[in-house]
Design an enzyme around this catalytic site. Structure first.
Site, PDB file in Angstrom:
ATOM      1  N   HIS A   1      -1.973 -12.228  -2.751  1.00 52.84           N
ATOM      2  CA  HIS A   1      -3.031 -12.955  -2.069  1.00 52.84           C
ATOM      3  C   HIS A   1      -2.674 -14.409  -1.794  1.00 52.84           C
ATOM      4  O   HIS A   1      -3.528 -15.173  -1.334  1.00 52.84           O
ATOM      5  CB  HIS A   1      -4.313 -12.866  -2.902  1.00 52.84           C
ATOM      6  CG  HIS A   1      -4.852 -11.478  -3.007  1.00 52.84           C
ATOM      7  ND1 HIS A   1      -5.883 -11.125  -3.859  1.00 52.84           N
ATOM      8  CD2 HIS A   1      -4.492 -10.333  -2.378  1.00 52.84           C
ATOM      9  CE1 HIS A   1      -6.139  -9.829  -3.742  1.00 52.84           C
ATOM     10  NE2 HIS A   1      -5.302  -9.327  -2.843  1.00 52.84           N
TER      11      HIS A   1
ATOM     12  N   HIS B   1       0.815  -1.212   0.000  1.00 51.48           N
ATOM     13  CA  HIS B   1       0.000   0.000   0.000  1.00 51.48           C
ATOM     14  C   HIS B   1       0.851   1.265   0.000  1.00 51.48           C
ATOM     15  O   HIS B   1       0.344   2.337  -0.338  1.00 51.48           O
ATOM     16  CB  HIS B   1      -0.963  -0.013   1.190  1.00 51.48           C
ATOM     17  CG  HIS B   1      -2.140  -0.906   0.970  1.00 51.48           C
ATOM     18  ND1 HIS B   1      -3.419  -0.570   1.333  1.00 51.48           N
ATOM     19  CD2 HIS B   1      -2.238  -2.137   0.390  1.00 51.48           C
ATOM     20  CE1 HIS B   1      -4.254  -1.540   0.987  1.00 51.48           C
ATOM     21  NE2 HIS B   1      -3.549  -2.508   0.430  1.00 51.48           N
TER      22      HIS B   1
END
Length: 715
Positions: A261, A93
């Site tokens: 993920h 992020h």
């Protein structure tokens, strides 16, 4: 003083007060040029970070980070006893805000510590990750920036879970104040759907430049689907656009989505309405923490972040190929998480293929996929890549490791800026590699040949300027080094006046062949020679400092398509706009100046000097406030500030400068010219250089600024 009245004067220095820009919205806001003033940096006079980081004990740091990953803290327990997923999200992020259009965003400044990023909805609970890292930052102190630590934490997390990483480079310097120059969108609310006030979309679904994320407050796409409505095919288009604007192709996009993920989980096992304010809005007693749940447990299995709940893979603390195994071998259906968010869950799955609870290892739950994950399965191109990765796990690991390295280093700049023992030696095309240039040639001989070539002063100065002006400090791309102005696509850009450019380059190429100098050095030396001639014509003898060693890039070293975003579409310094824009010419000038690393004073100097030298695009005379064109005089400022003349608008971006007494036309000008005399701050600089006693200071300061830009890409 009236009894009971607060003695503090409220308003001027608090959020309740009106700012100058709110009082006078037509004024030009110059804060973008001075937001990282040295006064905000407590280390300016004490620490050269890029030197001191070279003494960092990287091996010890790596060991400490590995230990941290499994050192679960009761105040914020690690999922399955491993902080890897949290640290990867922290790094992702930070780095994932990078966008190619203007090079802004990314992990290279540590700006995630400040608003708005520290309080973005998509960054829920990353404040906890930074607090977990604080003991390590405290230990290594000035030798380790927050920017480097945040980028490194995710890389070590992957390594600790079994991925062979591609490497890591240090050298990111921290900022000490929010980056107000970054435009994140014009929406008036977080996570506003497209079509609302200030929407970043137009047409069918055309995302405004330079934005990459689909909503205010998201890093990339909405995990529940376009505007929160699940539809993997539509989401695939958002994913493709967003990742392209992060400099990623389809293969890198699938690798990053899957690799991100493969480990960790989403958190949505609770009621998001119970969460307290974000870190920037929290009360002082919460110590900069945000999103606290003070009515329920709110940690561990009960954490709420994205609202989606569950892990993607069977073994979320292990690097493996489980993501593709589950995604491709199961059918999935829409479900709602405990927090009410849309997520995809398998229709039928063996109990042993389910991930265990983060705290109770005897309990298993369904894995989940977001709408973006499902896009990897239903989009035809993404599906092909996913199938290949599934069949070849080693290839997937290699592609992901390289894509992760690119994600975390794209805004660090060229390889010459890499520091540390794990920096890879391989030249990567996205690093815009440039070979070393010669330094053993006779500099004066080169300069003499340029002067004797018959090129005009403005030709020499203009080509050097056009070569260097592409530099942007946001991601350290562009600039004069490499002489890419002679390669596609740069040589054909309208702003470079291709016909005149070709003429000058043919002369310079001959000189380079004769002397052993690189064409890049010849271009810069030509600009220097032109400025020296212009200064001499103004009565000032000065030598423009020069350092040799620039190299010449080749077509093979140049990812031509990636340079499209560097094309100048405007240049206030040469008084040129490619077309009529909604944004004013002076605002475009500020944006370009900030990217080049200029202060407001330096910007003013360059505009005034370039005008009198005669470097305007196409040879126009707008803003050439002098009767002695070609001489580096302070005439631009003298005449700009002279009340003998009045300014009369004649078109949207064109003004007549007329004699007040005779009403006779003297000059023409654009908004960029006149703002230097109308804006109160810029006029202060213009008046300084218009003074009779500052003629030589103007030349000296102009030369210093010129050299700064010519050397901006020398690392």
């Amino acid at each position: 003083m009236t009894k009971g009245k607060c003695p503090v004067i409220h308003g001027g220095a608090t959020e309740s007060g009106m700012s100058n820009m709110e009082w006078w919205p037509k004024a030009l806001n110059l804060d973008i040029l001075h937001q990282h003033d040295s006064k905000t940096n407590p280390l300016t006079n004490d620490v050269n970070y890029r030197e001191i980081v070279k003494t960092l004990d990287v091996s010890s740091l790596k060991n400490d980070l590995h230990a941290l990953m499994t050192d679960s803290q009761a105040w914020w327990p690690a999922d399955w006893g491993h902080y890897g997923g949290l640290m990867i999200r922290l790094t992702w992020h930070a780095a994932g805000t990078y966008r190619v259009a203007d090079g802004r965003g990314g992990a290279s400044t540590g700006n995630q510590r400040f608003a708005p990023l520290n309080s973005w909805p998509d960054n829920v609970n990353l404040d906890k990750a930074r607090r977990l890292l604080w003991p390590i930052k405290k230990k290594y102190g000035n030798k380790l920036s927050w920017a480097d630590l945040i980028a490194y934490a995710g890389t070590i997390a992957y390594e600790s879970m079994g991925l062979k990483t591609f490497g890591f480079a240090f050298g990111r310097e921290d900022i000490w104040h929010p980056e107000k120059d970054i435009y994140w969108g014009s929406e008036k609310e977080w996570l506003a759907p497209s079509g609302g006030e200030g929407s970043r979309y137009s047409g069918e679904r055309d995302l405004d430049n330079p934005l990459a994320a689909v909503m205010m407050g998201l890093i990339y796409v909405n995990p529940e689907g376009v505007d929160g409505k699940p539809d993997p095919l539509k989401t695939a288009q958002d994913v493709r656009v967003t990742f392209e604007r992060m400099a990623m192709n389809d293969e890198e996009t699938v690798a990053l989505t899957a690799g991100g993920h493969t480990v960790g989980k989403c958190h949505g096992n609770g009621d998001a309405n119970l969460l307290e304010a974000d870190p920037e809005g929290a009360e002082i007693e919460d110590q900069g923490f945000g999103w606290l749940n003070k009515t329920k447990r709110g940690i561990g299995r009960n954490t709420v972040s994205s609202g989606i709940e569950g892990a993607w893979t069977t073994h979320p603390t292990k690097w493996d190929n489980g993501y593709f195994q589950l995604l491709l071998n199961h059918e999935w259906q829409l479900q709602k998480s405990p927090a009410g968010a849309w997520q995809w869950e398998p229709i039928d799955i063996k109990e042993e293929d389910k991930p265990v609870d983060v705290e109770d290892l005897t309990t298993r739950y369904n894995p989940i996929m977001t709408d973006a994950d499902m896009a990897m399965k239903v989009d035809p191109e993404y599906r092909k890549i996913s199938e290949r990765f599934y069949q070849d796990p080693a290839y997937f690991s290699e592609v992901f490791a390289r894509a992760w390295f690119k994600l975390t280093h794209r805004d660090l700049g060229p390889k010459a800026r890499y520091i540390g023992p794990d920096a890879p030696q391989e030249d990567l095309i996205w690093q815009d590699p440039v070979p070393a240039g010669a330094t053993d040639y006779d500099i004066q001989s080169v300069k003499d040949k340029i002067i004797a070539s018959g090129l005009s002063t403005n030709e020499m100065v203009t080509i050097a300027w056009d070569s260097a002006r592409t530099f942007r400090g946001s991601d350290k791309r562009g600039g004069a080094n490499g002489a890419r102005i002679r390669l596609a696509p740069n040589k054909d850009w309208q702003g470079n006046e291709p016909e005149r450019l070709a003429k000058v380059l043919s002369v310079y190429e001959d000189i380079a062949n004769q002397t052993g100098a690189s064409i890049a050095d010849v271009i810069v030396l030509g600009g220097n020679a032109g400025i020296e001639a212009a200064a001499k014509k103004a009565g000032v003898d000065i030598v423009v400092p020069f350092s040799a060693g620039r190299g010449d890039a080749t077509d093979a070293m140049t990812d031509a398509a990636s340079f499209d975003v560097l094309e100048p579409l405007h240049d206030g310094f040469r008084n040129w706009l490619k077309k009529d824009y909604v944004v004013s010419a002076e605002e475009l000038l500020l944006d370009r100046s900030q990217l080049m690393g200029l202060t407001a004073c330096e910007m003013t100097l360059l505009v005034g000097g370039m005008r009198v030298i005669g470097t305007n695009y196409g040879g126009t005379k707008h803003g050439v406030f002098t009767d002695n064109e070609g001489a580096l005089t302070n005439d631009f400022f003298v005449n700009l500030t002279d009340m003998k003349y009045s300014w009369k608008p004649v078109a949207k971006n064109l003004y007549d400068i007329v004699d007040r007494q005779t009403d006779q036309l003297k000059w023409t000008a654009t908004r960029v010219d006149l703002v230097l005399g109308s804006n109160s701050i810029l006029r202060a600089y213009a008046e300084l250089y218009a003074q009779d006693d500052n003629k030589e200071k103007f030349v000296t300061d102009f030369v210093a600024t010129w050299v700064k830009l010519m050397n901006a890409d020398r690392f």
